[in-house]
Design an enzyme around this catalytic site. Structure first.
Site, PDB file in Angstrom:
ATOM      1  N   ASN A  20      60.264  29.564  42.601  1.00 32.11           N
ATOM      2  CA  ASN A  20      58.958  30.133  42.785  1.00 32.11           C
ATOM      3  C   ASN A  20      59.349  31.385  43.474  1.00 32.11           C
ATOM      4  O   ASN A  20      60.331  31.843  44.077  1.00 32.11           O
ATOM      5  CB  ASN A  20      58.213  29.292  43.965  1.00 32.11           C
ATOM      6  CG  ASN A  20      56.726  30.276  44.099  1.00 32.11           C
ATOM      7  OD1 ASN A  20      56.116  30.578  43.284  1.00 32.11           O
ATOM      8  ND2 ASN A  20      56.350  30.347  45.229  1.00 32.11           N
ATOM      9  N   HIS A  71      57.312  34.467  45.929  1.00 31.99           N
ATOM     10  CA  HIS A  71      56.259  34.640  46.687  1.00 31.99           C
ATOM     11  C   HIS A  71      56.435  35.993  47.269  1.00 31.99           C
ATOM     12  O   HIS A  71      57.176  36.749  47.642  1.00 31.99           O
ATOM     13  CB  HIS A  71      56.321  33.752  48.067  1.00 31.99           C
ATOM     14  CG  HIS A  71      55.464  33.912  49.131  1.00 31.99           C
ATOM     15  ND1 HIS A  71      54.010  33.181  48.530  1.00 31.99           N
ATOM     16  CD2 HIS A  71      55.182  34.602  50.107  1.00 31.99           C
ATOM     17  CE1 HIS A  71      53.414  33.441  49.782  1.00 31.99           C
ATOM     18  NE2 HIS A  71      53.772  34.072  50.757  1.00 31.99           N
ATOM     19  N   GLU A  77      59.218  42.735  43.100  1.00 31.07           N
ATOM     20  CA  GLU A  77      59.391  41.115  42.310  1.00 31.07           C
ATOM     21  C   GLU A  77      59.885  41.562  40.861  1.00 31.07           C
ATOM     22  O   GLU A  77      60.709  40.543  40.221  1.00 31.07           O
ATOM     23  CB  GLU A  77      58.024  40.416  42.024  1.00 31.07           C
ATOM     24  CG  GLU A  77      57.409  40.230  43.436  1.00 31.07           C
ATOM     25  CD  GLU A  77      56.023  39.497  43.318  1.00 31.07           C
ATOM     26  OE1 GLU A  77      55.791  38.858  42.154  1.00 31.07           O
ATOM     27  OE2 GLU A  77      55.204  39.599  44.016  1.00 31.07           O
ATOM     28  N   GLY A 110      49.395  36.329  34.540  1.00 34.56           N
ATOM     29  CA  GLY A 110      50.547  36.196  33.456  1.00 34.56           C
ATOM     30  C   GLY A 110      51.493  37.376  33.656  1.00 34.56           C
ATOM     31  O   GLY A 110      52.473  37.627  32.736  1.00 34.56           O
TER      32      GLY A 110
HETATM   33  C1  GRF Z   1      53.003  37.432  42.267  1.00 39.62           C
HETATM   34  O1  GRF Z   1      52.694  38.489  43.055  1.00 39.62           O
HETATM   35  C2  GRF Z   1      53.867  36.261  42.856  1.00 39.62           C
HETATM   36  O2  GRF Z   1      54.525  36.795  43.863  1.00 39.62           O
HETATM   37  C3  GRF Z   1      52.977  35.152  42.995  1.00 39.62           C
HETATM   38  O3  GRF Z   1      51.718  35.319  42.320  1.00 39.62           O
HETATM   39  C4  GRF Z   1      51.827  36.711  41.675  1.00 39.62           C
HETATM   40  C5  GRF Z   1      51.637  36.817  40.365  1.00 39.62           C
HETATM   41  O4  GRF Z   1      50.292  35.968  39.994  1.00 39.62           O
HETATM   42  N1  GRF Z   1      53.453  33.966  43.156  1.00 39.62           N
HETATM   43  P1  GRF Z   1      49.243  36.762  39.215  1.00 39.62           P
HETATM   44  O5  GRF Z   1      49.575  37.279  38.067  1.00 39.62           O
HETATM   45  O6  GRF Z   1      48.741  38.024  40.038  1.00 39.62           O
HETATM   46  O7  GRF Z   1      48.113  35.610  39.159  1.00 39.62           O
END
Ligand code: GRF
Length: 206
Positions: free
Chosen positions: A106, A108, A178, A20
């Site tokens: 999304n 990535h 990000e 999260g």
């Molecule tokens: C982020 O790095 C994003 O790029 C990817 O999921 C990550 C976040 O998910 N889509 P989480 O909180 O590490 O599970």
């Protein structure tokens, strides 16, 4: 012209499966005024820390275990009046129903189209980037289609891969990128700042 104060704030549904931390970043960006949106609902594909983070912030969170059935997605979009579906570490593919087509975003943690696709998430991505000898990595914000890490690219941010990087150190550097890129791109997208034509997306003056 509609006065700024009368414009409807776009409502987002945030989809996650993990920590999260992206949800928290978006929440903070909304609080600071950087991202003009309301979080209508958080949907998780399993029990995870992201649900706690949503509850701590007074956001309703629900679990739909595994893949999201199309009819359920449409029902949630209706019930919570969701305008945009925002993936934030969601490990499933969302179904592209007519209601949500072109409205799923999304982020990535690599420079797509490289290092994406089924199974490419978390440290696996960064391990693959390091093993390939890349000197640059970064993150990509894109609209979603019916394949993993596919769809028109909205924006990318790059950062170096340093000598001696481990997946964890590279992951931390990419995540920093990000936190800056996602709120910025979402704010632009939600307020008409992209023109999407087939597989291409172009930033325009909103
Ligand atoms: C982020 O790095 C994003 O790029 C990817 O999921 C990550 C976040 O998910 N889509 P989480 O909180 O590490 O599970």
């Amino acid at each position: 012209m509609t006065p700024e104060s009368l414009k409807k704030v776009p409502r987002i549904g945030v989809f996650l499966s993990g920590t999260g931390r992206t949800l928290v970043n978006l929440y903070d960006a909304i609080e600071s005024g950087e991202l003009r949106a309301d979080i209508a609902l958080v949907i998780a594909s399993r029990e995870c820390a992201g649900i706690e983070r949503a509850h701590e912030r007074g956001i309703e969170a629900r679990i739909t275990a595994g893949d999201m059935p199309p009819t359920q997605l449409d029902a949630l979009v209706d019930e919570f009046q969701i305008d945009w579906l925002v993936c934030a570490g969601y490990l499933r593919l969302l179904p592209i129903t007519e209601r949500v087509r072109g409205r799923i975003v999304n982020i990535h943690p690599a420079l797509l189209p490289s290092f994406g696709g089924p199974g490419m998430h978390g440290d696996r991505v960064h391990r693959a980037v390091i093993d390939a000898g890349c000197r640059v990595s970064g993150c990509t914000v894109h609209l979603c289609d019916d394949r993993y890490d596919s769809g028109p690219i909205l924006a990318q941010s790059a950062c170096p891969v340093l000598e001696g990087d481990a997946p964890e150190t590279l992951a931390a550097r990419v995540f920093q990128m990000e936190t800056m890129l996602y709120p910025l791109v979402l704010d632009r997208l939600l307020h008409g700042g992209y023109r999407v034509d087939g597989h291409r997306a172009v930033a325009v003056t909103a």
